[in-house]
Enzyme design. Structure first.
Site, PDB file in Angstrom:
ATOM      1  N   GLY A  39      -1.081 -60.337  15.644  1.00 55.73           N
ATOM      2  CA  GLY A  39      -1.912 -61.477  15.244  1.00 55.73           C
ATOM      3  C   GLY A  39      -2.453 -61.390  14.011  1.00 55.73           C
ATOM      4  O   GLY A  39      -1.554 -60.675  13.118  1.00 55.73           O
ATOM      5  N   GLY A 177     -16.408 -68.820  -2.200  1.00 53.65           N
ATOM      6  CA  GLY A 177     -17.327 -67.494  -2.442  1.00 53.65           C
ATOM      7  C   GLY A 177     -18.012 -66.963  -1.220  1.00 53.65           C
ATOM      8  O   GLY A 177     -19.040 -66.456  -1.169  1.00 53.65           O
ATOM      9  N   LEU A 182     -14.029 -63.406  -1.873  1.00 53.64           N
ATOM     10  CA  LEU A 182     -14.289 -62.258  -2.686  1.00 53.64           C
ATOM     11  C   LEU A 182     -13.675 -60.978  -2.468  1.00 53.64           C
ATOM     12  O   LEU A 182     -13.574 -60.294  -3.564  1.00 53.64           O
ATOM     13  CB  LEU A 182     -15.973 -61.912  -2.256  1.00 53.64           C
ATOM     14  N   GLU A 183     -13.104 -60.453  -1.503  1.00 55.02           N
ATOM     15  CA  GLU A 183     -12.239 -59.423  -1.232  1.00 55.02           C
ATOM     16  C   GLU A 183     -11.039 -59.445  -1.883  1.00 55.02           C
ATOM     17  O   GLU A 183     -10.620 -58.813  -2.979  1.00 55.02           O
ATOM     18  CB  GLU A 183     -11.942 -59.090   0.001  1.00 55.02           C
ATOM     19  N   HIS A 440     -26.179 -33.089   4.166  1.00 59.09           N
ATOM     20  CA  HIS A 440     -26.203 -33.315   2.793  1.00 59.09           C
ATOM     21  C   HIS A 440     -25.133 -32.664   2.082  1.00 59.09           C
ATOM     22  O   HIS A 440     -24.568 -31.636   2.181  1.00 59.09           O
ATOM     23  CB  HIS A 440     -27.466 -32.608   2.040  1.00 59.09           C
TER      24      HIS A 440
END
Length: 457
Positions: A39, A177, A182-183, A440
């Site tokens: 697909g 747009g 946009l990609e 972190h």
């Protein structure tokens, strides 16, 4: 007429896994494919386009190498034939894998051709008429070609045919747009093309909040992409060997010339040549197959999955359609479409991860709201990577603590958003997760901080 327990029309992200579940349950299955296995996602959607995104990102980082103390000799050059070959190889491997799986599947017969309904139990494929008590429609969708004057007379590309390009356009003109347009705009700008985007509406990606639209527009503008919003009365024509897009501007008619034209103005379902009326299947005004919360059509024994049912336009929603149908049919598990929370991403760089309601939508509910935002300039990981564009926003119900939605625009945010998705599916108030300790330095580590910094909307 060959008789089966089930017929599946289409081998997209819902049809192929459904064949696996049904055959595992002992059913004799016929699956029909008129074009390419897999697909849209595998052939012209997620798989090849995100491969192009990766190549474009590499080109952009090479241009920025000096910022990181890396010295590259000479300008960055793009070998578009190799870029295309890489995308084709990644897409082809996935497509071939699906084809081999289906063709080698016990109790599954693959028919290559165009399926059309004969009646509610029968489907014609070429000279064959297949019958079954259960039929599953997974025929997908395709690009809309709008009624823009001159469009039929000029060469133009869609999200599918642009994948055939093995050259970098000199100047790519894009009508639309939103997500697809946009990609491709950023991909081809990073490959070296001049790019102009025409959006008839007042802003880009208008389903998003205005602050998100502005931030995305700023990201694109910083890379030299020209964006024209409010482009009314669009028309297309030829100019020498090129293409001209004209529109009404603030000071009268304006025109922009380019070498290639991409039409990215939306999609439509592939139901117009299915002969659904012969089975009694009801379609809505846009051609989508009408389904209930368990994806059953108006005809008993026929289901519709994926892009053709209008209940989602993503690979992940199509796969979830398969899960819903299989759960109800085989597992005595009453899963429903309305159980899922809207979630998707816009794969510009940095990406936008979206879940649930926008802030604008949440305000329309009349609830008391809490909102927390954080610019990526205040995220250590983003600073260390040198990718500080964008910001993150989370919206919650002030009374229940339920997280209603989020828009995370920044480096890694297409992955970061899943932390919030899981909390929302768990139906846990934000107070129960805001003390979580994250690793972190990551972008995700700031989510608990944001949950502790909610303010009234």
């Amino acid at each position: 007429m060959p008789a089966y327990d089930a017929i599946i029309i289409g081998t997209g992200q819902a049809g192929s896994p459904l064949a696996g579940r049904l055959t595992d349950a002992g059913m004799k299955v016929a699956i029909v494919e008129r074009n390419l296995f897999g697909g849209t996602c595998v052939n012209t959607g997620c798989t090849p386009t995100k491969t192009l995104v990766a190549s474009a990102k590499t080109a952009q980082m090479a241009r920025r190498a000096a910022e990181y103390g890396v010295v590259l000799d000479g300008p960055v050059r793009i070998d578009m034939k190799k870029v295309k070959a890489r995308a084709d190889a990644v897409s082809g491997a996935s497509r071939d894998g699906i084809g081999k799986w289906l063709e080698g599947m016990a109790n599954c017969t693959v028919f290559r051709g165009h399926a059309r309904f004969v009646d509610r139990n029968s489907v014609r494929v070429g000279d064959d008429v297949l019958t079954a008590e259960r039929i599953f429609v997974n025929v997908g969708g395709r690009a809309i070609l709008p009624a823009i004057p001159g469009l039929a007379e000029v060469p133009h590309l869609t999200n599918s045919t642009i994948m055939d390009l093995d050259v970098v356009p000199e100047h790519l003109l894009i009508l639309g747009g939103s997500y697809v347009g946009l990609e491709f705009a950023q991909i081809y700008r990073r490959f070296g093309a001049k790019v102009t985007v025409f959006e008839p509406g007042p802003r880009l990606i208008r389903r998003e909040d205005e602050d998100i639209s502005r931030a995305v527009a700023d990201i694109l503008a910083a890379e030299g992409i020209d964006v024209i919003v409010g482009a009314a009365n669009l028309a297309v024509g030829r100019s020498g060997g090129g293409i001209v897009v004209s529109h009404d501007g603030s000071n009268g008619l304006k025109a922009v010339s380019g070498s290639h034209l991409l039409v990215a103005t939306g999609r439509r379902p592939n139901t117009d040549d299915l002969d659904a009326d012969k089975a009694g299947i009801a379609l809505d005004a846009h051609g989508y197959i009408i389904v209930d919360d368990a994806l059953r059509t108006t005809v008993d024994g026929i289901w519709a999955l994926g892009d053709c049912n209008g209940r989602g336009a993503f690979t992940h929603t199509a796969y979830n359609d398969f899960e819903i149908v299989a759960a109800n049919l085989l597992d005595d598990d009453p899963r429903r479409v309305t159980d899922r929370i809207p979630v998707y991403a816009l794969y510009v760089d940095p990406p936008l991860g979206r879940v649930g309601l926008t802030e604008t939508e949440a305000k329309k509910t009349g609830r008391r709201l809490l909102v927390s935002t954080r610019p990526m300039t205040r995220v250590s990981r983003a600073i260390e990577k040198g990718e500080t564009q964008g910001f993150m926003k989370i919206v919650a119900d002030a009374d229940s603590g339920e997280i209603l939605g989020a828009a995370l625009l920044g480096t890694g945010c297409d992955e970061v958003v899943h932390s919030l998705i899981d909390v929302m599916y768990a139906r846990r108030p934000y107070q129960q997760v805001r003390r979580g300790v994250h690793i972190h330095p990551t972008v995700s580590e700031l989510l608990p901080t944001m949950l502790a910094e909610f303010r009234p909307a």
